[in-house]
Design a protein around this motif. Structure first.
Motif, mmCIF file in Angstrom:
data_model
loop_
_atom_site.group_PDB
_atom_site.id
_atom_site.type_symbol
_atom_site.label_atom_id
_atom_site.label_comp_id
_atom_site.label_asym_id
_atom_site.label_seq_id
_atom_site.Cartn_x
_atom_site.Cartn_y
_atom_site.Cartn_z
ATOM 1 N N MET A 1 16.478 0.795 -0.283
ATOM 2 C CA MET A 1 15.358 0.605 0.637
ATOM 3 C C MET A 1 15.015 1.931 1.327
ATOM 4 O O MET A 1 15.899 2.647 1.773
ATOM 5 C CB MET A 1 15.751 -0.445 1.676
ATOM 6 C CG MET A 1 14.592 -0.931 2.508
ATOM 7 S SD MET A 1 15.174 -2.224 3.629
ATOM 8 C CE MET A 1 13.982 -2.070 4.924
ATOM 9 N N ASN A 2 13.720 2.236 1.386
ATOM 10 C CA ASN A 2 13.309 3.498 2.000
ATOM 11 C C ASN A 2 13.491 3.470 3.511
ATOM 12 O O ASN A 2 13.251 2.448 4.150
ATOM 13 C CB ASN A 2 11.846 3.793 1.671
ATOM 14 C CG ASN A 2 11.720 4.470 0.316
ATOM 15 O OD1 ASN A 2 12.580 5.238 -0.068
ATOM 16 N ND2 ASN A 2 10.659 4.173 -0.400
ATOM 17 N N PRO A 3 13.888 4.597 4.088
ATOM 18 C CA PRO A 3 14.098 4.630 5.543
ATOM 19 C C PRO A 3 12.782 4.568 6.306
ATOM 20 O O PRO A 3 11.733 4.938 5.797
ATOM 21 C CB PRO A 3 14.767 5.997 5.751
ATOM 22 C CG PRO A 3 14.264 6.832 4.617
ATOM 23 C CD PRO A 3 14.129 5.895 3.454
ATOM 24 N N THR A 4 12.849 4.091 7.559
ATOM 25 C CA THR A 4 11.665 4.111 8.425
ATOM 26 C C THR A 4 11.521 5.525 8.985
ATOM 27 O O THR A 4 12.506 6.167 9.350
ATOM 28 C CB THR A 4 11.824 3.099 9.580
ATOM 29 O OG1 THR A 4 13.091 3.307 10.201
ATOM 30 C CG2 THR A 4 11.740 1.685 9.067
ATOM 31 N N ILE A 5 10.274 6.004 9.028
ATOM 32 C CA ILE A 5 10.023 7.413 9.394
ATOM 33 C C ILE A 5 8.871 7.517 10.397
ATOM 34 O O ILE A 5 7.879 6.796 10.286
ATOM 35 C CB ILE A 5 9.657 8.236 8.126
ATOM 36 C CG1 ILE A 5 10.823 8.247 7.128
ATOM 37 C CG2 ILE A 5 9.265 9.676 8.492
ATOM 38 C CD1 ILE A 5 10.476 8.861 5.780
ATOM 39 N N ILE A 6 9.046 8.425 11.355
ATOM 40 C CA ILE A 6 7.937 8.824 12.234
ATOM 41 C C ILE A 6 7.752 10.322 12.041
ATOM 42 O O ILE A 6 8.737 11.060 11.923
ATOM 43 C CB ILE A 6 8.245 8.465 13.705
ATOM 44 C CG1 ILE A 6 7.881 6.993 13.940
ATOM 45 C CG2 ILE A 6 7.489 9.357 14.680
ATOM 46 C CD1 ILE A 6 8.343 6.434 15.238
#
Length: 207
Positions: A1-6
């Motif tokens: 699963m791709n990480p959450t990014i800001i």
């Protein structure tokens, strides 16, 4: 699963380019900010796994945001993007346990590798940056490492985790951690997991 990014950058074109690139490659970009104040607000609201921050932004720099995250015990891993090949900034980033440092001119080439490395708890610093600020004097303490410690030091510098090192050397993870603690003590490094990796990566050439 791709990480959450800001992501945050005060240059609109860089911000849009990075956001488009990450989105097109399937990364989960939650939000973007055009200054340090917005970036910190978004990080506190979403607590993303990763924040990709420009070092120089209005209100707060990427380094100041990293410091505020540590103070607030926010677990977001910080990746800095910058044009700066600056040893002082680099050393400050290491002290703060920054997980990534990517030069803007190589950002689109390196950012995927950087994120992939950071997700595995392995810091990533632009090879171009490390080559630029390379120090040619062997640090004190390296010659005090035992044969076993030197082997482990080399493997740490080669991006191996404690579990991978244990398998390769046919020893327990506990033994690896014990050796790592001894290495840190001999080299006067702090206990942050990233500090030994950085040191090993930079100083393998002296072994």
């Amino acid at each position: 699963m791709n990480p959450t990014i800001i992501i945050a950058d005060d240059h609109p074109l860089v911000l849009k380019g990075l956001e488009d690139f990450l989105s097109e490659n399937g990364f989960n970009v939650l939000a973007s900010a055009k200054n340090g104040k917005e970036a910190l607000t978004l990080i506190k609201a979403h607590v993303p796994q990763i924040a990709i921050l420009d070092i120089k932004m209005p209100f707060y720099t990427g380094l100041q945001i990293a410091e505020k995250c540590i103070q607030a015990k926010i677990t977001t891993k910080i990746i800095l993007i910058t044009f700066e090949k600056d040893e002082k900034i680099y050393n400050e980033a290491k002290k703060l346990g920054i997980y990534g440092y990517v030069l803007k001119e190589f950002a689109l080439d390196e950012i995927e590798n950087c994120i992939s490395s950071v997700v595995k708890n392995r810091p990533y610093f632009s090879p171009e940056l490390l080559a630029y600020i390379e120090v040619d004097e062997a640090p004190k303490g390296l010659d005090t490492l035992t044969q076993a410690e030197t082997k482990i030091f080399r493997l740490i510098g080669a991006n191996k985790t404690a579990t991978e090192i244990a398998k390769e050397l046919f020893i327990s993870v506990r033994t690896v951690e014990k050796h790592k603690n001894n290495i840190r003590r001999k080299l006067a490094l702090d206990s942050k997991s990233a500090s030994l990796y950085f040191f090993a990566k930079e100083n393998l050439k002296y072994l």
